[in-house]
Enzyme design. Structure first.
Site, PDB file in Angstrom:
ATOM      1  N   ALA A  60       0.813  -1.224   0.000  1.00  0.00           N
ATOM      2  CA  ALA A  60       0.000   0.000   0.000  1.00  0.00           C
ATOM      3  C   ALA A  60       0.846   1.273   0.000  1.00  0.00           C
ATOM      4  O   ALA A  60       1.997   1.264   0.443  1.00  0.00           O
ATOM      5  CB  ALA A  60      -0.918  -0.021   1.219  1.00  0.00           C
ATOM      6  N   GLU A  69       5.688   2.225   4.727  1.00  0.00           N
ATOM      7  CA  GLU A  69       6.583   2.399   5.884  1.00  0.00           C
ATOM      8  C   GLU A  69       6.468   3.813   6.452  1.00  0.00           C
ATOM      9  O   GLU A  69       6.990   4.104   7.514  1.00  0.00           O
ATOM     10  CB  GLU A  69       8.030   2.076   5.485  1.00  0.00           C
ATOM     11  CG  GLU A  69       8.678   3.002   4.466  1.00  0.00           C
ATOM     12  CD  GLU A  69       8.318   2.670   3.012  1.00  0.00           C
ATOM     13  OE1 GLU A  69       7.276   2.012   2.769  1.00  0.00           O
ATOM     14  OE2 GLU A  69       9.073   3.100   2.124  1.00  0.00           O
ATOM     15  N   ARG A  70       5.755   4.681   5.741  1.00  0.00           N
ATOM     16  CA  ARG A  70       5.625   6.058   6.231  1.00  0.00           C
ATOM     17  C   ARG A  70       4.444   6.232   7.177  1.00  0.00           C
ATOM     18  O   ARG A  70       4.368   7.203   7.919  1.00  0.00           O
ATOM     19  CB  ARG A  70       5.436   7.008   5.045  1.00  0.00           C
ATOM     20  CG  ARG A  70       6.668   7.103   4.201  1.00  0.00           C
ATOM     21  CD  ARG A  70       6.337   7.828   2.928  1.00  0.00           C
ATOM     22  NE  ARG A  70       7.474   7.837   2.037  1.00  0.00           N
ATOM     23  CZ  ARG A  70       7.389   8.163   0.770  1.00  0.00           C
ATOM     24  NH1 ARG A  70       6.233   8.516   0.256  1.00  0.00           N
ATOM     25  NH2 ARG A  70       8.444   8.164   0.020  1.00  0.00           N
ATOM     26  N   PHE A 117       1.308   5.633   0.887  1.00  0.00           N
ATOM     27  CA  PHE A 117       1.170   6.408   2.125  1.00  0.00           C
ATOM     28  C   PHE A 117      -0.106   7.240   2.182  1.00  0.00           C
ATOM     29  O   PHE A 117      -0.523   7.679   3.248  1.00  0.00           O
ATOM     30  CB  PHE A 117       2.379   7.355   2.279  1.00  0.00           C
ATOM     31  CG  PHE A 117       2.254   8.617   1.465  1.00  0.00           C
ATOM     32  CD1 PHE A 117       1.552   9.719   1.950  1.00  0.00           C
ATOM     33  CD2 PHE A 117       2.795   8.723   0.183  1.00  0.00           C
ATOM     34  CE1 PHE A 117       1.405  10.889   1.195  1.00  0.00           C
ATOM     35  CE2 PHE A 117       2.646   9.867  -0.578  1.00  0.00           C
ATOM     36  CZ  PHE A 117       1.948  10.959  -0.061  1.00  0.00           C
ATOM     37  N   CYS A 147      -4.828  10.230  -5.251  1.00  0.00           N
ATOM     38  CA  CYS A 147      -4.616   9.799  -6.632  1.00  0.00           C
ATOM     39  C   CYS A 147      -5.738  10.318  -7.525  1.00  0.00           C
ATOM     40  O   CYS A 147      -5.600  10.375  -8.725  1.00  0.00           O
ATOM     41  CB  CYS A 147      -4.547   8.287  -6.712  1.00  0.00           C
ATOM     42  SG  CYS A 147      -6.106   7.524  -6.299  1.00  0.00           S
ATOM     43  N   GLU A 177       3.312  14.091 -12.386  1.00  0.00           N
ATOM     44  CA  GLU A 177       2.344  14.105 -11.289  1.00  0.00           C
ATOM     45  C   GLU A 177       3.006  14.862 -10.122  1.00  0.00           C
ATOM     46  O   GLU A 177       4.041  14.432  -9.609  1.00  0.00           O
ATOM     47  CB  GLU A 177       2.026  12.662 -10.859  1.00  0.00           C
ATOM     48  CG  GLU A 177       1.009  12.585  -9.735  1.00  0.00           C
ATOM     49  CD  GLU A 177       0.788  11.154  -9.203  1.00  0.00           C
ATOM     50  OE1 GLU A 177       1.748  10.371  -9.163  1.00  0.00           O
ATOM     51  OE2 GLU A 177      -0.353  10.850  -8.826  1.00  0.00           O
ATOM     52  N   SER A 224       3.083   4.534  -6.674  1.00  0.00           N
ATOM     53  CA  SER A 224       3.641   5.329  -7.776  1.00  0.00           C
ATOM     54  C   SER A 224       3.922   4.462  -9.008  1.00  0.00           C
ATOM     55  O   SER A 224       4.031   3.239  -8.910  1.00  0.00           O
ATOM     56  CB  SER A 224       4.948   5.964  -7.312  1.00  0.00           C
ATOM     57  OG  SER A 224       5.887   4.943  -7.039  1.00  0.00           O
TER      58      SER A 224
END
Ligand code: NAD
Length: 521
Positions: free
Chosen positions: A169, A198-199, A171, A303, A404, A248
């Protein structure tokens, strides 16, 4: 001895301000119903993006820990695959209630780790919860097809789980996107290894706790952490049969290639550049409010953010009013009263955003609203804040259009006619979402028919489909054929078995074998 895997400026800057001895709880791994500390010596610092306060340390799970998670999930699959669909439905019913009851707790974790406002964080949870609510209908969703195809002969299909499936997944939606993945994976009879970003893994850890309370048996849902090493393990491990990825382009294309090369089923939702087309006949008040909300909400880190506005004809006269409304937004910490947008996720993301704004200026766009160097209160002076920014007169060749930005920046382009606008949107490589603002049914009809984008809004700026439908981004915004959630999500997590059976009352009358291809007519 700890290695900080983020060689980030913010780490360095914040480390100077905070003593290294500061005690924070480490984020745990969750395997076989147990939350436990990783034995790794590699950790990711997770800092509150609004203040740079250290929130937790996130481990890069060791190879042995990753192996443990995957073996556990494979072992659990042996019994979970035989669980009744009604038992799984009941667990989903329990889970939806628990998620609803713990909405605030989840949202607090999201605002603390990710930065979005508390109200928006609740929306993040709610949009994920809707997938769980939909998964409560799993008995109907899993029903196959049946047809008597010839005399005494029936054909029917059943949907079978794949085995261990992995979820990777991003962030930006720490609850919603994991909830796109594991509930449906489990409800369809798979076992799951989740790797949240991890964020901001905090929401996923809470969800794992709630899943356990809801009755998900040990080993059916597991959570591992880390960066590329964890991703590589999941792409290569033979026990993992499918990977759901959202994030991304760079990571997604890599995971799609590596996972599919290893024979896995992969669905990868990637980046976006979503255009809002504004017709001069639109309801001005509605349109401007929707544009501002969809461009700057969540600091543009959605997104489906409407990051690109295409003003057709005289609609461009509304720009000054758009700027006025955007300038009024309150940029502050996500827990503050009246906060409209919080910080960006990292100082690198903020810096990249600054650079892309400058590239627009350098390439000839007009900076109508500049959110760089926004003045923040003392408490938030180290936060990764960027204020709403509007660039106008942007052209499709400019870098601020081709990339983006994923920040609170709206780039504005002009088109003479609807046809020109449609051509512009269709020429962009991404196909995640788009919206048209108009009061004309005929214009809306033409747009929805001719636009080559997978999710289209008519006077709706962020047309993310509810989970009885699927998330149908297209072209450059997806790799793989099966979409997230809805019927397509069920298809992704299952394979179809088709059974043709003959049960005849009478004995066969002929002793001659038929060697021709059976046509069953
Ligand atoms: P990201 O790609 O950096 O991270 C996503 C996941 O991939 C994380 O779990 C991360 O650990 C892992 N990862 C990161 N870099 C990797 C690498 N080089 N190799 C292997 N794995 C890697 O994405 P992000 O910054 O967390 O999220 C923002 C992006 O996600 C934006 O581009 C946004 O458009 C996209 N996104 C898309 C959708 C969609 O449905 N299309 C939804 C949400 C976000």
């Amino acid at each position: 001895s700890r290695t900080c895997l983020y060689a980030q400026k913010r780490c360095v800057a914040a480390a100077a301000a905070k003593p290294a001895t500061q005690k924070v709880g480490n984020t745990k791994l969750y395997v076989n119903g147990e939350f436990f500390e990783s034995q790794t010596d590699k950790w990711f610092e997770l800092r509150n993006p609004a203040t740079q306060e250290l929130v937790t340390m996130v481990p890069q799970a060791t190879p042995a820990e990753l192996e443990h998670a995957s073996r556990t999930a494979a072992e659990a699959f042996k019994t979970w695959r035989k669980s009744s669909v009604l038992a799984r439905q009941r667990i989903m019913l329990n889970l939806q209630l628990l998620v609803r009851d713990h909405m605030d707790e989840l949202a607090i974790s999201i605002t603390t780790e990710q930065g979005k406002t508390f109200a928006d964080a609740k929306g993040d949870v709610l949009r994920g919860l809707q997938v769980v609510e939909n998964a409560c209908g799993i008995p109907s969703l899993l029903m196959g097809e049946q047809l008597p195809v010839a005399t005494d002969m029936d054909t029917f299909t059943i949907r079978e789980p794949l085995g261990v499936v992995a979820g990777i997944a991003p962030f930006n939606f720490p609850a919603m996107i994991p909830l796109w993945m594991f509930p449906l994976a489990i409800a369809t009879g798979n076992t799951c290894v989740m790797k949240p970003s991890e964020r901001d893994p905090g929401a996923m850890m809470l969800l794992a706790k709630l899943a356990e309370q809801a009755g998900v048996p040990k080993g059916v849902l597991n959570v591992v952490h880390g960066g590329v090493d964890t991703v590589n393990f999941l792409c290569d491990d033979p026990a993992v049969k499918a990977i759901s990825f959202v994030g991304s382009d760079h990571a997604g294309k890599y995971i799609f290639a590596r996972g599919t090369a290893n024979g896995k089923r992969v669905q990868a939702n990637l980046g976006a550049k979503n255009h809002g087309v504004i017709m001069p006949d639109a309801n001005k008040n509605h349109t401007l409010n929707q544009l501002v909300g969809a461009a700057f909400g969540a600091a543009g880190q959605r997104c489906m953010a409407l990051s690109t506005a295409v003003f057709v004809g005289k609609a461009k006269d509304w720009l000054p009013e758009l700027v006025e409304r955007a300038a009024k937004l309150k940029v502050t910490g996500g827990f503050e009263k009246g906060a409209d947008l919080g910080p960006m996720i990292t100082s690198q993301a903020k810096e990249r955003c600054h650079q892309l704004i400058q590239s627009g200026v350098d390439e000839g766009a007009t900076l109508l609203l500049d959110g760089r160097n926004i003045k923040m209160a003392e408490k938030y002076k180290d936060g990764n804040f960027v204020g709403p920014t509007i660039l106008s007169g942007v052209t499709p060749s400019m870098k601020c259009y081709t990339e983006e930005i994923f920040g609170p920046v709206l780039v504005c382009l002009f088109a003479e006619t609807l046809d020109d606008a449609i051509k512009m949107v269709n020429s962009n490589p991404y196909g995640n979402g788009t919206a048209i603002f108009t009061n004309s049914g005929a214009i809306a009809r033409k747009f929805t028919e001719q636009i080559d984008v997978g999710q289209v809004g008519v006077n709706v700026p962020i047309p993310v489909p509810l989970p009885m439908f699927s998330f149908t981004g297209s072209r450059g915004s997806i790799q793989g054929d099966l979409n997230f959630y809805g019927k397509s999500g069920v298809q992704f997590y299952t394979s179809t078995k088709t059974i043709t059976q003959l049960w005849r009352h009478e004995d066969a009358t002929s002793s001659q074998a038929d060697v021709n291809m059976p046509t069953q007519h």
